[in-house]
Design a protein around this motif. Sequence first.
Motif, short mmCIF file in Angstrom:
data_model
loop_
_atom_site.label_atom_id
_atom_site.label_comp_id
_atom_site.label_asym_id
_atom_site.label_seq_id
_atom_site.Cartn_x
_atom_site.Cartn_y
_atom_site.Cartn_z
N SER A 217 54.29 36.86 43.78
CA SER A 217 53.94 36.79 42.36
C SER A 217 54.62 35.62 41.67
N GLY A 218 55.77 35.20 42.18
CA GLY A 218 56.46 34.05 41.60
C GLY A 218 57.40 34.40 40.47
N ASP A 219 57.51 35.68 40.12
CA ASP A 219 58.39 36.07 39.02
C ASP A 219 59.80 36.38 39.49
N ARG A 220 60.06 36.22 40.78
CA ARG A 220 61.38 36.46 41.34
C ARG A 220 61.51 35.64 42.62
N PRO A 221 62.73 35.32 43.04
CA PRO A 221 62.90 34.60 44.30
C PRO A 221 62.42 35.45 45.49
N TYR A 222 62.02 34.79 46.54
CA TYR A 222 61.55 35.48 47.74
C TYR A 222 61.83 34.60 48.95
N TYR A 223 61.65 35.18 50.14
CA TYR A 223 61.83 34.42 51.37
C TYR A 223 60.48 34.24 52.07
N ARG A 224 60.22 33.03 52.51
CA ARG A 224 59.08 32.75 53.38
C ARG A 224 59.61 32.73 54.81
N VAL A 225 59.06 33.56 55.66
CA VAL A 225 59.56 33.69 57.03
C VAL A 225 59.16 32.46 57.84
N GLN A 226 60.16 31.82 58.42
CA GLN A 226 59.92 30.66 59.27
C GLN A 226 59.94 31.03 60.76
N GLY A 227 60.81 31.94 61.15
CA GLY A 227 60.83 32.33 62.55
C GLY A 227 62.10 33.06 62.93
N PHE A 228 62.05 33.70 64.10
CA PHE A 228 63.17 34.49 64.63
C PHE A 228 63.50 34.00 66.04
N HIS A 229 64.72 34.26 66.45
CA HIS A 229 65.11 33.90 67.81
C HIS A 229 66.22 34.85 68.28
N SER A 230 66.14 35.25 69.55
CA SER A 230 67.15 36.13 70.16
C SER A 230 67.91 35.36 71.23
N ALA A 231 69.20 35.69 71.37
CA ALA A 231 70.02 35.07 72.41
C ALA A 231 71.08 36.07 72.86
N LEU A 232 71.60 35.84 74.06
CA LEU A 232 72.66 36.67 74.62
C LEU A 232 73.87 35.80 74.94
N VAL A 233 75.04 36.26 74.53
CA VAL A 233 76.28 35.55 74.85
C VAL A 233 76.60 35.79 76.32
N PRO A 234 76.84 34.74 77.10
CA PRO A 234 77.11 34.92 78.53
C PRO A 234 78.35 35.76 78.79
N ALA A 235 78.30 36.58 79.85
CA ALA A 235 79.46 37.34 80.34
C ALA A 235 80.15 38.13 79.23
N SER A 236 79.35 38.84 78.42
CA SER A 236 79.94 39.53 77.26
C SER A 236 79.54 41.00 77.18
N GLU A 237 78.81 41.50 78.15
CA GLU A 237 78.24 42.84 78.06
C GLU A 237 79.31 43.92 77.86
N ALA A 238 80.46 43.75 78.48
CA ALA A 238 81.49 44.79 78.43
C ALA A 238 82.29 44.79 77.13
N HIS A 239 82.08 43.80 76.29
CA HIS A 239 82.94 43.63 75.11
C HIS A 239 82.41 44.34 73.86
N MET A 240 81.16 44.71 73.83
CA MET A 240 80.63 45.48 72.70
C MET A 240 79.53 46.40 73.23
N ALA A 241 79.71 47.70 73.01
CA ALA A 241 78.73 48.67 73.48
C ALA A 241 78.77 49.89 72.56
N TRP A 242 77.71 50.71 72.66
CA TRP A 242 77.53 51.86 71.76
C TRP A 242 76.82 52.92 72.57
N ASP A 243 77.51 54.02 72.89
CA ASP A 243 76.87 55.04 73.71
C ASP A 243 77.09 56.42 73.11
N ILE A 244 76.38 57.41 73.66
CA ILE A 244 76.40 58.78 73.13
C ILE A 244 77.34 59.63 73.96
#
Length: 385
Positions: A217-244
């Motif tokens: 509408s232009g009556d307030r600021p907004y974001y236009r989506v440009q794109g997304f990207h995923s990445a994995l930090v090497p050798a880091s699996e054991a440093h952050m986890a979440w389990d039940i």
Amino acid sequence: MPAYIHHIATATPPFLYSNEFACGRMKGWVTEPRAKRMVEMIYERTGIETRYSASDDFLKDDGELFRTLPDGTINSPTTGQRNALYAKAARELAVKLARKTLAECPQFAKGDITHVVFASCTGFANPGPDYHIIRDLGLNESVERYTIGFMGCYAAFPAMRMAAQFCEANPQAVVLVMCLELCSLHLQVSDKPESIVANALFADGAAAALISAREPSGDRPYYRVQGFHSALVPASEAHMAWDIGDNGFNMVLSAYVPDLIGSNIRAMLVGIFAKREMELDDIDEWAVHPGGRAILEQVEQHLELPDDALEMSRRVLRDYGNMSSPTVLFVLKGLLEEAETDRAMTCAIAFGPGLTVETAVFERCGAAISATQKARTSEQAAVCA
């Protein structure tokens, strides 16, 4: 066809705790003198002043979920007991936030919503909050519902990516994205450093975004989506986890996480931006998930950002703590509300188990208030005072 984030709204549970109060409670519950000293040191360095919780148990000794035992320690509720409170509190908070989101963005009526994407990693219920949003608000029963579960602090990005893809495929789609976490329900009291760090950082909150391919509408600021990207930090699996576990969800949070992020973030972003024919200097605003003070310091240092570049992230951390997936939306909302230029390229980043790094590039369009208006408002406030 581009997708737009038209509006972001936030909500918190009713119970507010100061960092000093939380620190005092935790010092009373841990048993070893060394752990008590560690609690004081860690809480003092978090950069958090206040946080919210869905439970008021921490204000009393005989709470519904958490109770202080005769020896001064705290009981450990079962996963089922914690999840029962999640189901009740998450429904209330989700419905409240959905109503607020639509009320704050009159461009969309409840009948316009075609999809609900709900993200959470701190509880499970079916029918869950996504269902109750439709029922309690009276949305069309044909609304498509999707739940993104157990992804952690970066879940807002796959949720927004999914919404953008719906909108790109169907120009009539209007997607309500909601991230809701009740981290405090999984409090684990232990003398272990990683447990103390997790308790010192995490809090409860929710954020929602309205995303569509409609021209804003232009009556307030907004974001236009440009794109997304995923990445994995090497050798880091054991440093952050979440389990039940049997007594709640268990967080693994290594002290090396900030260093791992810092040592990899620049190369990751340079590679990501190169694919978009961009450079780091093309970014005007940074919305970095405040996973903790040390993470923000590492990102700031390794990206060589100005001293005030992560000010909004630090403010969100100070006022709310780390709420997991909603937190980066709090930061993006803050940047919209204080926008002073008509355009800015914004990079949003969040981190989570894996160690996963999710990024998004948004073009922020429109100013919330001009610098001149802001100065005039400040002058008027001073006169009134």
